[in-house]
Scaffold this active site. Sequence first.
Site, PDB file in Angstrom:
ATOM      1  N   ASN A  38      15.978  45.652  27.329  1.00 16.94           N
ATOM      2  CA  ASN A  38      14.946  45.682  26.301  1.00 16.94           C
ATOM      3  C   ASN A  38      15.363  44.675  25.221  1.00 16.94           C
ATOM      4  O   ASN A  38      16.425  44.056  25.300  1.00 16.94           O
ATOM      5  CB  ASN A  38      14.861  47.103  25.711  1.00 16.94           C
ATOM      6  CG  ASN A  38      13.478  47.430  25.170  1.00 16.94           C
ATOM      7  OD1 ASN A  38      12.859  46.631  24.485  1.00 16.94           O
ATOM      8  ND2 ASN A  38      12.990  48.611  25.503  1.00 16.94           N
TER       9      ASN A  38
ATOM     10  N   CYS B  90      13.363  52.106  23.071  1.00 15.94           N
ATOM     11  CA  CYS B  90      12.552  51.539  21.997  1.00 15.94           C
ATOM     12  C   CYS B  90      13.373  51.545  20.702  1.00 15.94           C
ATOM     13  O   CYS B  90      13.844  52.595  20.255  1.00 15.94           O
ATOM     14  CB  CYS B  90      11.271  52.330  21.773  1.00 15.94           C
ATOM     15  SG  CYS B  90      10.299  51.624  20.406  1.00 15.94           S
TER      16      CYS B  90
ATOM     17  N   THR C  71       8.571  37.501  25.867  1.00 21.01           N
ATOM     18  CA  THR C  71       8.277  36.515  24.818  1.00 21.01           C
ATOM     19  C   THR C  71       7.550  35.275  25.363  1.00 21.01           C
ATOM     20  O   THR C  71       6.554  34.818  24.764  1.00 21.01           O
ATOM     21  CB  THR C  71       9.583  36.107  24.120  1.00 21.01           C
ATOM     22  OG1 THR C  71      10.171  37.278  23.516  1.00 21.01           O
ATOM     23  CG2 THR C  71       9.347  35.059  23.058  1.00 21.01           C
TER      24      THR C  71
ATOM     25  N   GLY D 242      14.634  39.382  29.936  1.00 19.05           N
ATOM     26  CA  GLY D 242      15.291  38.833  28.749  1.00 19.05           C
ATOM     27  C   GLY D 242      15.600  37.358  28.882  1.00 19.05           C
ATOM     28  O   GLY D 242      16.416  36.967  29.711  1.00 19.05           O
TER      29      GLY D 242
ATOM     30  N   LYS E 176      14.153  51.888  31.490  1.00 19.79           N
ATOM     31  CA  LYS E 176      14.253  50.655  30.707  1.00 19.79           C
ATOM     32  C   LYS E 176      15.375  50.848  29.711  1.00 19.79           C
ATOM     33  O   LYS E 176      15.343  51.790  28.893  1.00 19.79           O
ATOM     34  CB  LYS E 176      12.933  50.383  29.993  1.00 19.79           C
ATOM     35  CG  LYS E 176      12.889  49.126  29.114  1.00 19.79           C
ATOM     36  CD  LYS E 176      12.917  47.869  29.912  1.00 19.79           C
ATOM     37  CE  LYS E 176      12.729  46.610  29.051  1.00 19.79           C
ATOM     38  NZ  LYS E 176      11.326  46.403  28.598  1.00 19.79           N
TER      39      LYS E 176
ATOM     40  N   MET F  91       6.855  46.793  16.688  1.00 17.45           N
ATOM     41  CA  MET F  91       5.499  47.272  16.912  1.00 17.45           C
ATOM     42  C   MET F  91       5.337  48.754  16.580  1.00 17.45           C
ATOM     43  O   MET F  91       4.320  49.193  16.052  1.00 17.45           O
ATOM     44  CB  MET F  91       5.073  47.040  18.363  1.00 17.45           C
ATOM     45  CG  MET F  91       5.273  45.616  18.883  1.00 17.45           C
ATOM     46  SD  MET F  91       4.375  44.402  17.925  1.00 17.45           S
ATOM     47  CE  MET F  91       2.725  44.705  18.515  1.00 17.45           C
ATOM     48  N   GLY F  92       6.378  49.537  16.952  1.00 15.61           N
ATOM     49  CA  GLY F  92       6.323  50.971  16.661  1.00 15.61           C
ATOM     50  C   GLY F  92       5.542  51.767  17.693  1.00 15.61           C
ATOM     51  O   GLY F  92       4.881  52.764  17.366  1.00 15.61           O
TER      52      GLY F  92
ATOM     53  N   LYS G 137       1.826  48.926  28.720  1.00 14.08           N
ATOM     54  CA  LYS G 137       2.479  49.194  27.432  1.00 14.08           C
ATOM     55  C   LYS G 137       3.014  50.619  27.513  1.00 14.08           C
ATOM     56  O   LYS G 137       2.373  51.507  28.096  1.00 14.08           O
ATOM     57  CB  LYS G 137       1.452  49.096  26.283  1.00 14.08           C
ATOM     58  CG  LYS G 137       1.962  49.614  24.950  1.00 14.08           C
ATOM     59  CD  LYS G 137       3.166  48.811  24.435  1.00 14.08           C
ATOM     60  CE  LYS G 137       3.833  49.481  23.233  1.00 14.08           C
ATOM     61  NZ  LYS G 137       5.062  48.741  22.818  1.00 14.08           N
ATOM     62  N   THR G 138       4.211  50.847  26.964  1.00 14.16           N
ATOM     63  CA  THR G 138       4.785  52.194  27.002  1.00 14.16           C
ATOM     64  C   THR G 138       3.793  53.193  26.400  1.00 14.16           C
ATOM     65  O   THR G 138       3.370  53.040  25.246  1.00 14.16           O
ATOM     66  CB  THR G 138       6.112  52.247  26.229  1.00 14.16           C
ATOM     67  OG1 THR G 138       7.044  51.346  26.857  1.00 14.16           O
ATOM     68  CG2 THR G 138       6.708  53.651  26.258  1.00 14.16           C
TER      69      THR G 138
HETATM   70  O1  HRO Z   1       8.055  48.481  18.980  1.00  9.75           O
HETATM   71  C1  HRO Z   1       7.722  48.700  20.178  1.00  9.75           C
HETATM   72  O2  HRO Z   1       6.637  49.221  20.542  1.00  9.75           O
HETATM   73  C2  HRO Z   1       8.740  48.290  21.194  1.00  9.75           C
HETATM   74  N1  HRO Z   1       9.321  47.071  21.016  1.00  9.75           N
HETATM   75  C3  HRO Z   1      10.338  46.634  21.823  1.00  9.75           C
HETATM   76  O3  HRO Z   1      10.875  45.508  21.653  1.00  9.75           O
HETATM   77  N2  HRO Z   1      10.762  47.418  22.854  1.00  9.75           N
HETATM   78  C4  HRO Z   1      10.213  48.641  23.091  1.00  9.75           C
HETATM   79  O4  HRO Z   1      10.646  49.328  24.052  1.00  9.75           O
HETATM   80  C5  HRO Z   1       9.151  49.094  22.230  1.00  9.75           C
HETATM   81 CL1  HRO Z   1       8.432  50.641  22.542  1.00  9.75          CL
END
Ligand code: HRO
Length: 309
Positions: free
Chosen positions: A193, A130, A270, A247, A164, A70-71, A44-45
């Site tokens: 992304n 993001c 997904t 994707g 990314k 997600m944020g 996860k980032t």
């Molecule tokens: O809301 C997220 O965490 C999020 N959600 C995404 O679809 N791509 C991203 O790079 C990130 Cl960082």
Amino acid sequence: ATTKTSIGNFDFENCFMNAAGVYCYDRNELEQLINSQAGTFVTKTATLQPRPGNPEPRYHDTALGSINSMGLPNLGFDYYLDYLLELQKTHPHRTFFFSLVGMSTEDTHALLKKVQESDFKGITELNLSCPNVPGKPQIAYDLETTEKLLADIFSYFKKPLGVKLPPYFDIVHFDQAATVFNKFPLTFINCINSIGNGLVIEDESVVIKPKNGFGGIGGEYIKPTALANVHAFYQRLNPSIKIIGTGGVLTGQDAFEHILCGASMVQIGTTLHKEGPVAFERITNELKDIMDKKGYKTIEDFRGKLKYL
Ligand SMILES: O=C(O)c1[nH]c(=O)[nH]c(=O)c1Cl
């Protein structure tokens, strides 16, 4: 047929892995990826400090894909670096990806300097796309800022690094973005992304809480855009910069198309969220069947060889 691949100086037994954000939040999930048919994983980032992310509900599956805002919830840079360093001892022959981004330019440099100074031997994926942090733009839509950031990074960062990217939708933007990326010793670019700021409605309501329901779109909806971005950059980038295709991958055929467009690795988001890590076995077998039927022994036999009319 074999679906093995290589990125930079790294070899992978399988050309499939998760997309950052899916099934990679903590050690439990990452261990399941290690024990799956995936060739590797990306975390996860990670941000400098842990983040709780946006209010829930913030992820929603639909028949054709998913929407998320997600944020950037994550356990913080040190959590993931510690685990990656532990894996270098327990799985010395495997290479993993570390996704990260700062909440500011200063944070991004602080993170990458920590990686540079650490014993991390894998590949870093800098998330420039993001779409879900309120008030924060998708960095890679600002090519001037992106070029300056990469120039500063490569003055001190000497380990394998890729970016990314968000989807681009204009041929001129493909040209301009490729011109920037070709200036740097990138190990890869990862297209795409989620398509940012889509809206999914059920009955009379949005389906996620953050940003009045606006979120990144994944799944079947985005394959044509993902394939176009993979192929547009394949046509424009120095061959030394590999392309990761992300994707709309539900089947082996979808993966075959990403590789036909030029992808050296295929990420699954997904579909992995909906099906779990067994998706890697199914999709790998489907791709191998397609390759066997067509007489392709390795992915290099057809990678980038999309036919035009
Ligand atoms: O809301 C997220 O965490 C999020 N959600 C995404 O679809 N791509 C991203 O790079 C990130 Cl960082």
